[in-house]
Write a protein that holds these residues in place. Structure first.
Motif, PDB file in Angstrom:
ATOM      1  N   ALA A 184      -2.758 -15.397  -4.434  1.00 55.96           N
ATOM      2  CA  ALA A 184      -2.861 -14.644  -4.407  1.00 55.96           C
ATOM      3  C   ALA A 184      -2.082 -13.716  -2.976  1.00 55.96           C
ATOM      4  N   LEU A 185      -1.151 -13.061  -2.533  1.00 61.41           N
ATOM      5  CA  LEU A 185      -0.962 -13.742  -1.012  1.00 61.41           C
ATOM      6  C   LEU A 185      -1.829 -12.295  -0.751  1.00 61.41           C
ATOM      7  N   GLY A 186      -1.779 -11.118  -1.614  1.00 60.14           N
ATOM      8  CA  GLY A 186      -2.199 -10.203  -0.873  1.00 60.14           C
ATOM      9  C   GLY A 186      -1.479  -8.131  -2.407  1.00 60.14           C
ATOM     10  N   ARG A 187      -1.673  -7.362  -1.397  1.00 61.49           N
ATOM     11  CA  ARG A 187      -1.324  -6.381  -1.973  1.00 61.49           C
ATOM     12  C   ARG A 187       0.082  -5.932  -1.277  1.00 61.49           C
ATOM     13  N   THR A 188       0.023  -5.060  -2.231  1.00 64.42           N
ATOM     14  CA  THR A 188       1.297  -4.622  -1.597  1.00 64.42           C
ATOM     15  C   THR A 188       0.972  -3.081  -1.102  1.00 64.42           C
ATOM     16  N   ALA A 189       2.323  -2.504   0.135  1.00 68.46           N
ATOM     17  CA  ALA A 189       1.724  -1.151   0.603  1.00 68.46           C
ATOM     18  C   ALA A 189       1.680  -0.056   0.422  1.00 68.46           C
ATOM     19  N   THR A 190       0.579   0.945   0.317  1.00 68.80           N
ATOM     20  CA  THR A 190       1.093   2.693  -0.143  1.00 68.80           C
ATOM     21  C   THR A 190       1.232   3.254   0.964  1.00 68.80           C
ATOM     22  N   ASP A 191       0.760   2.785   1.834  1.00 67.85           N
ATOM     23  CA  ASP A 191       0.222   3.867   2.931  1.00 67.85           C
ATOM     24  C   ASP A 191       0.663   3.006   4.494  1.00 67.85           C
ATOM     25  N   ALA A 192       0.446   3.483   5.073  1.00 70.08           N
ATOM     26  CA  ALA A 192       0.406   3.214   6.508  1.00 70.08           C
ATOM     27  C   ALA A 192      -0.525   2.270   7.198  1.00 70.08           C
ATOM     28  N   GLY A 193      -1.721   2.315   6.085  1.00 66.41           N
ATOM     29  CA  GLY A 193      -2.761   1.511   5.995  1.00 66.41           C
ATOM     30  C   GLY A 193      -3.515   1.731   7.035  1.00 66.41           C
ATOM     31  N   THR A 194      -3.363   2.085   8.398  1.00 69.82           N
ATOM     32  CA  THR A 194      -4.364   3.024   9.542  1.00 69.82           C
ATOM     33  C   THR A 194      -5.249   3.813   9.248  1.00 69.82           C
ATOM     34  N   ALA A 195      -5.116   4.527   8.086  1.00 75.16           N
ATOM     35  CA  ALA A 195      -5.768   5.963   8.305  1.00 75.16           C
ATOM     36  C   ALA A 195      -7.484   5.266   7.880  1.00 75.16           C
ATOM     37  N   TRP A 196      -8.633   6.010   8.774  1.00 69.28           N
ATOM     38  CA  TRP A 196      -9.858   5.980   7.508  1.00 69.28           C
ATOM     39  C   TRP A 196     -10.107   7.005   7.014  1.00 69.28           C
ATOM     40  N   THR A 197     -11.477   6.256   6.522  1.00 65.45           N
ATOM     41  CA  THR A 197     -11.697   6.781   4.503  1.00 65.45           C
ATOM     42  C   THR A 197     -12.628   7.865   5.423  1.00 65.45           C
ATOM     43  N   SER A 198     -13.003   9.507   4.197  1.00 64.33           N
ATOM     44  CA  SER A 198     -13.615  10.469   4.129  1.00 64.33           C
ATOM     45  C   SER A 198     -15.179  10.285   3.554  1.00 64.33           C
ATOM     46  N   TYR A 199     -15.971  10.317   3.840  1.00 69.40           N
ATOM     47  CA  TYR A 199     -17.247  10.571   2.895  1.00 69.40           C
ATOM     48  C   TYR A 199     -18.645  11.825   3.595  1.00 69.40           C
ATOM     49  N   THR A 200     -19.521  11.596   2.778  1.00 65.62           N
ATOM     50  CA  THR A 200     -20.040  12.876   3.020  1.00 65.62           C
ATOM     51  C   THR A 200     -21.383  11.899   3.277  1.00 65.62           C
ATOM     52  N   PRO A 201     -22.260  11.715   4.906  1.00 68.38           N
ATOM     53  CA  PRO A 201     -23.019  11.164   5.109  1.00 68.38           C
ATOM     54  C   PRO A 201     -24.562  11.618   5.145  1.00 68.38           C
ATOM     55  N   THR A 202     -25.238  12.106   3.661  1.00 64.52           N
ATOM     56  CA  THR A 202     -25.744  13.013   3.223  1.00 64.52           C
ATOM     57  C   THR A 202     -27.323  12.818   3.859  1.00 64.52           C
ATOM     58  N   TRP A 203     -27.430  13.516   4.648  1.00 68.29           N
ATOM     59  CA  TRP A 203     -28.462  14.134   5.385  1.00 68.29           C
ATOM     60  C   TRP A 203     -29.790  14.295   4.780  1.00 68.29           C
ATOM     61  N   THR A 204     -31.022  13.448   5.201  1.00 67.75           N
ATOM     62  CA  THR A 204     -32.374  13.636   5.023  1.00 67.75           C
ATOM     63  C   THR A 204     -33.292  12.963   5.737  1.00 67.75           C
TER      64      THR A 204
END
Length: 226
Positions: free
Chosen positions: A82-102
């Motif tokens: 398996a050489l790797g995945r094909t590109a779907t975007d620029a591949g540079t964007a970070w991912t958003s998530y909600t860091p639950t505050w407890t």
């Protein structure tokens, strides 16, 4: 009746067709080849299964996931890679998530404040940023505060230390501590405006009390468990 010449020609044509079919499915005859395939399973041993083929992936194929469209290559001896995945975007964007505050005793309530998490995972390295802004209806609960991580930390005997800033009229420097195997982590600040020692952040343990408009910013890099 067929003549000997006709029969011979038909036999030769049949043999050619059979040879072509065999050659199209036999790597040693066809030679090296490649194809696109969709990942249906990810193994813990460096392999993926794509289109029913269990295949070892290159070291550069990071963060494999079910649904990836990847390039498979096959050598003339029949080995797959398996050489790797094909590109779907620029591949540079970070991912958003909600860091639950407890909190350890009573959880805070964000109210009309904002809490933003962003991360970028490359292999088992996670770059993380958290930004909390208190609002006029934010309540602060009680006990030691923590923020959920986007990916569990590696249990490798290391505590990861990053930067934390508390902005409430003045700017206060601190640290963000991720323990081995942790799924959440806690900032540490100076224990008061006159004490430079660091203590884990609680509703009462900080250089200043958090209030509307107060901002906490956290940045850290750590090793993930997977």
């Amino acid at each position: 009746m067929k003549t000997d010449l006709t029969a011979t020609r038909e036999l030769a044509a049949g043999l050619r067709r059979q040879a072509a079919r065999t050659g199209s499915t036999t790597p040693s005859v066809r030679g090296a080849d490649w194809r696109l395939a969709t990942v249906s399973a990810v193994g813990g041993d460096g392999t993926v299964t794509a289109d029913g083929i269990a295949v070892r992936r290159l070291e550069t194929y990071l963060n494999p996931a079910v649904g990836d469209v990847i390039v498979l290559t096959q050598s003339s001896s029949g080995n797959w890679l398996a050489l790797g995945r094909t590109a779907t975007d620029a591949g540079t964007a970070w991912t958003s998530y909600t860091p639950t505050w407890t909190a350890s005793t009573t959880n805070p309530n964000l109210g009309n404040g904002t809490l933003v998490g962003r991360y970028h995972k490359v292999g088992r390295t996670v770059h993380l940023h958290i930004n909390l802004t208190a609002g006029s209806t934010t309540t602060y609960g009680s006990g030691t505060y923590s923020f959920a991580l986007p990916v569990q930390a590696a249990n490798a005997g290391c505590t990861y230390v990053g930067d934390a800033h508390l902005l409430q009229v003045s700017r206060w420097g601190g640290q963000f501590l991720i323990s081995p195997g942790a799924t959440s982590a806690t900032p540490a600040w100076t224990s008061s405006s006159s004490n430079a020692g660091l203590s884990l952040w609680t509703s009462s343990q900080a250089p200043v009390s958090m209030a509307s408009g107060g901002i906490v910013r956290i940045t850290i890099t750590y090793e993930s468990a997977i």
